[in-house]
Write a protein that holds these residues in place. Sequence first.
Motif, PDB file in Angstrom:
ATOM      1  N   PHE A  82       0.832  -1.200   0.000  1.00  0.00           N
ATOM      2  CA  PHE A  82       0.000   0.000   0.000  1.00  0.00           C
ATOM      3  C   PHE A  82       0.869   1.253   0.000  1.00  0.00           C
ATOM      4  O   PHE A  82       0.499   2.266  -0.613  1.00  0.00           O
ATOM      5  N   LYS A  83       2.006   1.198   0.663  1.00  0.00           N
ATOM      6  CA  LYS A  83       2.910   2.350   0.682  1.00  0.00           C
ATOM      7  C   LYS A  83       3.376   2.693  -0.729  1.00  0.00           C
ATOM      8  O   LYS A  83       3.505   3.870  -1.076  1.00  0.00           O
ATOM      9  N   SER A  84       3.640   1.669  -1.536  1.00  0.00           N
ATOM     10  CA  SER A  84       4.034   1.905  -2.925  1.00  0.00           C
ATOM     11  C   SER A  84       2.888   2.542  -3.704  1.00  0.00           C
ATOM     12  O   SER A  84       3.101   3.415  -4.551  1.00  0.00           O
ATOM     13  N   LEU A  85       1.664   2.097  -3.413  1.00  0.00           N
ATOM     14  CA  LEU A  85       0.482   2.646  -4.064  1.00  0.00           C
ATOM     15  C   LEU A  85       0.295   4.112  -3.679  1.00  0.00           C
ATOM     16  O   LEU A  85      -0.032   4.950  -4.525  1.00  0.00           O
ATOM     17  N   ILE A  86       0.522   4.417  -2.420  1.00  0.00           N
ATOM     18  CA  ILE A  86       0.396   5.790  -1.933  1.00  0.00           C
ATOM     19  C   ILE A  86       1.437   6.691  -2.586  1.00  0.00           C
ATOM     20  O   ILE A  86       1.161   7.843  -2.944  1.00  0.00           O
ATOM     21  N   ALA A  87       2.657   6.162  -2.749  1.00  0.00           N
ATOM     22  CA  ALA A  87       3.728   6.954  -3.370  1.00  0.00           C
ATOM     23  C   ALA A  87       3.315   7.370  -4.784  1.00  0.00           C
ATOM     24  O   ALA A  87       3.551   8.510  -5.204  1.00  0.00           O
ATOM     25  N   ARG A  88       2.686   6.454  -5.522  1.00  0.00           N
ATOM     26  CA  ARG A  88       2.213   6.775  -6.871  1.00  0.00           C
ATOM     27  C   ARG A  88       1.078   7.779  -6.810  1.00  0.00           C
ATOM     28  O   ARG A  88       0.994   8.699  -7.633  1.00  0.00           O
ATOM     29  N   THR A  89       0.189   7.612  -5.843  1.00  0.00           N
ATOM     30  CA  THR A  89      -0.961   8.501  -5.703  1.00  0.00           C
ATOM     31  C   THR A  89      -0.521   9.928  -5.419  1.00  0.00           C
ATOM     32  O   THR A  89      -1.099  10.888  -5.926  1.00  0.00           O
ATOM     33  N   VAL A  90       0.513  10.062  -4.601  1.00  0.00           N
ATOM     34  CA  VAL A  90       1.048  11.381  -4.268  1.00  0.00           C
ATOM     35  C   VAL A  90       1.533  12.094  -5.528  1.00  0.00           C
ATOM     36  O   VAL A  90       1.271  13.282  -5.741  1.00  0.00           O
ATOM     37  N   VAL A  91       2.218  11.346  -6.391  1.00  0.00           N
ATOM     38  CA  VAL A  91       2.722  11.924  -7.638  1.00  0.00           C
ATOM     39  C   VAL A  91       1.555  12.321  -8.554  1.00  0.00           C
ATOM     40  O   VAL A  91       1.531  13.429  -9.098  1.00  0.00           O
ATOM     41  N   ILE A  92       0.595  11.413  -8.718  1.00  0.00           N
ATOM     42  CA  ILE A  92      -0.557  11.671  -9.582  1.00  0.00           C
ATOM     43  C   ILE A  92      -1.322  12.911  -9.115  1.00  0.00           C
ATOM     44  O   ILE A  92      -1.792  13.713  -9.928  1.00  0.00           O
ATOM     45  N   SER A  93      -1.427  13.065  -7.798  1.00  0.00           N
ATOM     46  CA  SER A  93      -2.240  14.138  -7.229  1.00  0.00           C
ATOM     47  C   SER A  93      -1.478  15.446  -7.055  1.00  0.00           C
ATOM     48  O   SER A  93      -2.047  16.432  -6.576  1.00  0.00           O
ATOM     49  N   GLY A  94      -0.199  15.457  -7.411  1.00  0.00           N
ATOM     50  CA  GLY A  94       0.582  16.686  -7.305  1.00  0.00           C
ATOM     51  C   GLY A  94       0.896  17.083  -5.880  1.00  0.00           C
ATOM     52  O   GLY A  94       1.103  18.263  -5.574  1.00  0.00           O
ATOM     53  N   ILE A  95       0.931  16.092  -4.995  1.00  0.00           N
ATOM     54  CA  ILE A  95       1.263  16.340  -3.590  1.00  0.00           C
ATOM     55  C   ILE A  95       2.767  16.194  -3.411  1.00  0.00           C
ATOM     56  O   ILE A  95       3.370  15.245  -3.919  1.00  0.00           O
ATOM     57  N   LYS A  96       3.374  17.102  -2.708  1.00  0.00           N
ATOM     58  CA  LYS A  96       4.831  17.140  -2.630  1.00  0.00           C
ATOM     59  C   LYS A  96       5.421  16.347  -1.462  1.00  0.00           C
ATOM     60  O   LYS A  96       6.623  16.129  -1.406  1.00  0.00           O
ATOM     61  N   GLN A  97       4.579  15.920  -0.547  1.00  0.00           N
ATOM     62  CA  GLN A  97       5.101  15.227   0.638  1.00  0.00           C
ATOM     63  C   GLN A  97       4.342  13.936   0.909  1.00  0.00           C
ATOM     64  O   GLN A  97       3.109  13.907   0.841  1.00  0.00           O
ATOM     65  N   LEU A  98       5.084  12.878   1.192  1.00  0.00           N
ATOM     66  CA  LEU A  98       4.460  11.601   1.544  1.00  0.00           C
ATOM     67  C   LEU A  98       3.849  11.687   2.943  1.00  0.00           C
ATOM     68  O   LEU A  98       4.350  12.419   3.806  1.00  0.00           O
ATOM     69  N   PRO A  99       2.779  10.953   3.197  1.00  0.00           N
ATOM     70  CA  PRO A  99       2.209  10.937   4.546  1.00  0.00           C
ATOM     71  C   PRO A  99       3.150  10.225   5.511  1.00  0.00           C
ATOM     72  O   PRO A  99       4.000   9.424   5.098  1.00  0.00           O
ATOM     73  N   ALA A 127      -5.624   3.348  -8.307  1.00  0.00           N
ATOM     74  CA  ALA A 127      -4.802   4.263  -9.097  1.00  0.00           C
ATOM     75  C   ALA A 127      -5.652   4.996 -10.133  1.00  0.00           C
ATOM     76  O   ALA A 127      -5.495   6.212 -10.337  1.00  0.00           O
ATOM     77  N   LEU A 128      -6.572   4.266 -10.777  1.00  0.00           N
ATOM     78  CA  LEU A 128      -7.431   4.860 -11.794  1.00  0.00           C
ATOM     79  C   LEU A 128      -8.304   5.954 -11.188  1.00  0.00           C
ATOM     80  O   LEU A 128      -8.540   6.999 -11.822  1.00  0.00           O
ATOM     81  N   ALA A 129      -8.786   5.731  -9.975  1.00  0.00           N
ATOM     82  CA  ALA A 129      -9.639   6.726  -9.306  1.00  0.00           C
ATOM     83  C   ALA A 129      -8.916   8.059  -9.164  1.00  0.00           C
ATOM     84  O   ALA A 129      -9.480   9.125  -9.443  1.00  0.00           O
ATOM     85  N   PHE A 130      -7.650   8.006  -8.754  1.00  0.00           N
ATOM     86  CA  PHE A 130      -6.904   9.247  -8.543  1.00  0.00           C
ATOM     87  C   PHE A 130      -6.449   9.860  -9.872  1.00  0.00           C
ATOM     88  O   PHE A 130      -6.262  11.081  -9.957  1.00  0.00           O
ATOM     89  N   GLU A 131      -6.281   9.026 -10.894  1.00  0.00           N
ATOM     90  CA  GLU A 131      -5.993   9.562 -12.227  1.00  0.00           C
ATOM     91  C   GLU A 131      -7.210  10.320 -12.752  1.00  0.00           C
ATOM     92  O   GLU A 131      -7.083  11.397 -13.334  1.00  0.00           O
ATOM     93  N   MET A 132      -8.404   9.753 -12.540  1.00  0.00           N
ATOM     94  CA  MET A 132      -9.640  10.424 -12.947  1.00  0.00           C
ATOM     95  C   MET A 132      -9.803  11.730 -12.179  1.00  0.00           C
ATOM     96  O   MET A 132     -10.227  12.751 -12.736  1.00  0.00           O
ATOM     97  N   ASN A 133      -9.492  11.693 -10.896  1.00  0.00           N
ATOM     98  CA  ASN A 133      -9.628  12.901 -10.087  1.00  0.00           C
ATOM     99  C   ASN A 133      -8.684  13.995 -10.569  1.00  0.00           C
ATOM    100  O   ASN A 133      -9.051  15.168 -10.644  1.00  0.00           O
ATOM    101  N   ALA A 134      -7.462  13.602 -10.903  1.00  0.00           N
ATOM    102  CA  ALA A 134      -6.485  14.572 -11.392  1.00  0.00           C
ATOM    103  C   ALA A 134      -6.949  15.196 -12.704  1.00  0.00           C
ATOM    104  O   ALA A 134      -6.743  16.392 -12.945  1.00  0.00           O
ATOM    105  N   ALA A 135      -7.591  14.373 -13.554  1.00  0.00           N
ATOM    106  CA  ALA A 135      -8.081  14.872 -14.839  1.00  0.00           C
ATOM    107  C   ALA A 135      -9.306  15.765 -14.648  1.00  0.00           C
ATOM    108  O   ALA A 135      -9.510  16.726 -15.395  1.00  0.00           O
TER     109      ALA A 135
END
Length: 255
Positions: free
Chosen positions: A40-57, A82-90
Amino acid sequence: MTQLVEYKGLNYKSGLTPNERAYLEAKEQVRLCDITLQMFKSLIARTVVISGIKQLPSSEETQMLFTNAIHYYAYTTIGEYALAFEMNAAGVEFPRVENYGMITIQFQSDVLKNYTNVRNQMNIALEKKKTKMETPIAEYNEPINWKEMFTTDIQRWKDNQRTTVMILAPNFIAKFYELEAINDDCWTDEQWKQWKFAARFQVIEDLHLTKTRLERMNKDEKLSFNQSVQKELMRKLYADIMDSTILQQRIIEKI
């Protein structure tokens, strides 16, 4: 004449949208309830990038996000997450949820809730697009090449891609037992004792369970907990196989 589009052995009329195709691919992946905190940590790391967040939780925040995800969205796959956050970013399929520079439980929940609504709509649309061919054709299922997948995992393990290797570990162990490529006697009683203890401990840590919480589990919760422990035990076995050339050779000869 209606154009037919084939995907995963099914035929669709009027074609598939990019999001429908992405969804069909995403839903084939492993479910959130079947992954570990490390995955899940790896998934979160990708989500942070997709969402334009600069800091990991923080570790504590990640634990809370993980607990929330597997409790409320257990059967959502990691691909869908991952798809959910890609859709959100779009911001196209649903109004963009703002993150304010942080990935929080509220942000995660709002995005996944919006995605669930979109997914339900896509399922309805896909059902309408399904069509039956007038002339029945034999279904062809390409067999899984377990040997190729296994040797790929061995190389990934050597390349230190261990989180990726662990995702399908329970599936491999189940298949190896089915093919009698391995059995309980491949490991000593002491190893079994250590791994069963380690697997139980890991699940308790991942779910942040207290002794009191364990004792108060209802029947369904106990079943879910035991299944998680079993899958974690299978990951321990697979990790040992990745470190054993003897077991690797034995399995390769059988599959």
